[in-house]
Write a protein that holds these residues in place. Sequence first.
Motif, PDB file in Angstrom:
ATOM      1  N   VAL A   9     -24.964  37.017  59.056  1.00  0.00           N
ATOM      2  CA  VAL A   9     -24.347  36.971  57.735  1.00  0.00           C
ATOM      3  C   VAL A   9     -24.283  38.234  57.358  1.00  0.00           C
ATOM      4  CG1 VAL A   9     -24.044  36.112  55.498  1.00  0.00           C
ATOM      5  CG2 VAL A   9     -24.790  34.725  57.463  1.00  0.00           C
ATOM      6  N   THR A  10     -25.633  38.920  57.234  1.00  0.00           N
ATOM      7  CA  THR A  10     -25.641  40.235  56.393  1.00  0.00           C
ATOM      8  C   THR A  10     -25.292  41.355  57.446  1.00  0.00           C
ATOM      9  OG1 THR A  10     -27.628  39.720  56.914  1.00  0.00           O
ATOM     10  CG2 THR A  10     -26.939  40.075  54.707  1.00  0.00           C
ATOM     11  N   VAL A  11     -25.093  41.180  58.737  1.00  0.00           N
ATOM     12  CA  VAL A  11     -24.744  42.083  59.724  1.00  0.00           C
ATOM     13  C   VAL A  11     -23.395  42.715  58.971  1.00  0.00           C
ATOM     14  CG1 VAL A  11     -23.862  42.984  61.883  1.00  0.00           C
ATOM     15  CG2 VAL A  11     -25.937  41.463  61.482  1.00  0.00           C
ATOM     16  N   ILE A  15     -26.922  46.282  54.109  1.00  0.00           N
ATOM     17  CA  ILE A  15     -28.078  46.213  53.615  1.00  0.00           C
ATOM     18  C   ILE A  15     -28.070  46.121  52.022  1.00  0.00           C
ATOM     19  CG2 ILE A  15     -30.370  47.456  53.072  1.00  0.00           C
ATOM     20  CD1 ILE A  15     -30.040  47.997  56.005  1.00  0.00           C
ATOM     21  N   ALA A  18     -27.157  42.910  50.857  1.00  0.00           N
ATOM     22  CA  ALA A  18     -28.416  42.025  51.004  1.00  0.00           C
ATOM     23  C   ALA A  18     -29.221  42.108  50.019  1.00  0.00           C
ATOM     24  CB  ALA A  18     -28.933  42.240  52.356  1.00  0.00           C
ATOM     25  N   MET A  21     -28.670  40.254  46.998  1.00  0.00           N
ATOM     26  CA  MET A  21     -28.750  38.733  47.270  1.00  0.00           C
ATOM     27  C   MET A  21     -29.988  38.096  46.573  1.00  0.00           C
ATOM     28  SD  MET A  21     -25.784  37.514  48.020  1.00  0.00           S
ATOM     29  CE  MET A  21     -26.565  35.951  48.500  1.00  0.00           C
ATOM     30  N   PHE A  22     -31.140  39.180  46.719  1.00  0.00           N
ATOM     31  CA  PHE A  22     -32.305  38.872  45.944  1.00  0.00           C
ATOM     32  C   PHE A  22     -32.203  38.432  44.487  1.00  0.00           C
ATOM     33  CE2 PHE A  22     -34.353  41.289  49.430  1.00  0.00           C
ATOM     34  CZ  PHE A  22     -35.180  40.462  49.725  1.00  0.00           C
TER      35      PHE A  22
ATOM     36  N   TRP B 167     -35.114  38.239  55.132  1.00  0.00           N
ATOM     37  CA  TRP B 167     -34.781  39.449  54.845  1.00  0.00           C
ATOM     38  C   TRP B 167     -34.975  40.511  55.726  1.00  0.00           C
ATOM     39  CZ3 TRP B 167     -30.543  39.013  52.296  1.00  0.00           C
ATOM     40  CH2 TRP B 167     -30.482  38.076  51.199  1.00  0.00           C
ATOM     41  N   LEU B 174     -30.233  45.093  61.678  1.00  0.00           N
ATOM     42  CA  LEU B 174     -29.370  46.334  61.419  1.00  0.00           C
ATOM     43  C   LEU B 174     -29.884  47.527  61.876  1.00  0.00           C
ATOM     44  CD1 LEU B 174     -28.571  45.334  57.857  1.00  0.00           C
ATOM     45  CD2 LEU B 174     -27.118  45.254  59.749  1.00  0.00           C
TER      46      LEU B 174
END
Lengths: 655, 189
Positions: A9-11, A15, A18, A21-22, B167, B174
């Motif tokens: 999903v985050t790829v 970042i 991402a 999203m916290f 995470w 990545l």
Amino acid sequence: MKINNKTMVTVAVGIGFAASMFACTPKKPSSAGGASVSKNAAEKVYVAPGKHDEFYSFLSGGFSGQLAVYGLPSGRLLRVIPVYSVNPENGYGFTEETKKMLNTSHGFVPWDDSHHPQLSLTDGKVDGRYVYINANNTPRIAKIDLKTFKTTEIIEIPNSGGNHGSPYLTENTEYLIASTRFSIPLPNKDVALDKMKEEVKGTISFIKFGKEEKMEVAFQLLVPGIDYDLASCGKGMSHGYCFLTSYNSEKASTLIEINASKNDKDLLAIVNWKKAEECVAAGKAKTVDGQHVHNELNEATHTATSTTIEKVKMLDIKDCDGVLYYAPVAKSPHGADVDPSGQYIIAGGKLAAQITAYDFNKIVKAIEDKKFSGDYDGVKVLDYESVLAGEVKKPCLGPLHTEFDGKGNAYTSCFVSSEVVKWKLGTWEVVDRIPTYYSLGHIMIPGSGSKQPWGKYLLAMNKITKDRYLPVGPELPQSAQLIDISGDKMEMLLDFPTVGEPHYAVGFEASLIKDKVKKIYTLEDNKHPFVARGEKEARVVREGNVVHVYGTAIRSHFMPDNIEGIKVGDTVYFHVTNLEQDWDIAHGFSIIGANTSELLLMPGETSTFKWTPSKPGIYPFYCTDFCSALHQEMQGYIRVSAPGSSTPLKFNQGK
Amino acid sequence: MNKKIIRILLLVSLIFLASTLILPLWDIAIFAPQYPEGLNLQIWLNKISGDLNNINILNHYVGMKAITPSDIPELVYFPKLIAGILVVGAVALAWPHLVSIGLYFLSFAAFSLFALYDFWKWEYDYGHNLSPDAPIKVPGMSYQPPLFGSETLLNISIYSYPAIGGWLMMVSFLAVLYVLYLRAKELWG
């Protein structure tokens, strides 16, 4: 198994996103616990010192076996009335006078699970004479006199496996009805549990409330053995009928949670009690075994008597055509509530997320036109569509109980979704909803069960309080929440913790009774067999091993206050009369080593304390209720001598 | 210079990936009116922690199966797969060639795709295969929790998001992806 990983999903998003999203990680939803209380809510519930609340409310204590009286809108607790529970606070169930109130055919049962207070009615309106409340566990109905706020009568219900659906009143308090919750073999007998289905029966009892205002089991209807639940009797056009919900049409006797939840529809019982009366009058009822105990507290003697009745009249519905019909009702219903006009009967399906309104006129017509969709255990089931007035579709989760404001609105409590839903009679449209905290059971609008509700407040009674109050160990208080329903939008005003489980409640405008409440018992009218109407009558009398003390209490002494000649092995009865004749001047009495409780004596009242001293010595006694400036000095001594000693019986005061 | 960056990134990737052996991967939080404080589930590579028992008790009303960690084989073999990927990654760190880095990336990506699919599949079964004996049946209702994000089922709000280990795993992934890009650019310009 929620093994996972979210990598892909985050790829795509990187970042930076991402990290942001916290901020979205699970958080307490802002709605939970944050009742929107408007700024002036406190003013609306504030009752200034010295001012009275506008409404009385009576909340059952559930498993506490008591009835709690709260003033509304303040939520102030005014009194806890012991009904089925012994109460050391005032000696109820401990004193010689009141012990008999808790007699049953199973012996002394000093506890119960009391659920549904109901108010006496005249012409369908609240008359402020009595509150009645059921005992769910050991079937009983109690009457609480609203002049004294005391439990004055308790009658046991025979041939009942549990008195949950009780005590619902007809519009002139002709009858209180009580249905069996757990159907059992009748007469009860030893049956293999896997053969129960063929043997179980239910009863619907009609408790007559005669001219002398005493309860008696007039007759019982023998009905199919399903689990009967809540009820309402008709008023106005539907006077003469009662409506009861039921569950477990599967007649399961094990793992009921699953096995009684299979049928898509359960049964609403429609009872024509006028017809039942006719059949009983025509001699169609049989006299059967039905041992039950009737207890009464006599106001003149301050003493309860207990009578055992062996037989009861039972009318098999098969012997009385037209006395019972069923109608399909949404799965696992709870409340059956008749609106103030008497036209609509509302039942919610606890497991169906649907509220059904039946039209009484249509019920009568469907019976006339024989619009049946089948029968259940020989009872005709009315065609659902033919009796339907309307359905409130998807109102909420777990609709339980409906009350009315007298202005054409109905309010339904929803257990699963913890909310009150307001909807319109006739259009069946939901017009408002408000969350409650949490797990709402029953609700109360003062006078809702009558033809004339006071539609100003709604009280929600919740099972769970979790974060609402300071924690007090694993057991938290349950709560009541006051909601203003006078405007278009419901408004949360207050919540307050309650005594026991506030299972159900009734209420009415305080002005109805507040000037009629009894202030004192007149001494001259005190017919207690051991009364001492003045200090001159105070004395101690020995009759073999039994000693009767005719004592008195007045500010700030007992008479006598020195007693000698009591011996180990004696049974001593202290009959203490409060000589005061002024409102709110109570005295108490207790003695060291008391095995019962104290006495709490109202002005002009006599109450008896049983004492069996076990060792020689000097025994102090004293007043337990702070009565005056010299309360602390209100005390005395008893000398107890060894068995067989020759200490002469003496009593005195002030020598 | 690139070589140093590649080594550092690979080391970070390995450490972060290894951390998933001891950190929770995913959080599921449930709120209902009667659960104002919420019920939480944390999913780790090898265990499930949190209010599992209470969630099972709640779910039985609508006929959902109880979640029993000992019946979940993934909790046993997922840590082994991650250990295997870590070995491949360690080889890539020692010999940062396109081939070894590519293998590390591919094994990591394959695992991730499979794990996501497996998670979704499990949630689907959990939310759809309901007991016909359930006390509460709402016609047409299924109770599949969200894979990522939030959803409201009946009166229950469900929030499903990565936990710290999740995470870190993403960052780890990545980092590998970036290393692969650097290496490829170096070779083919």
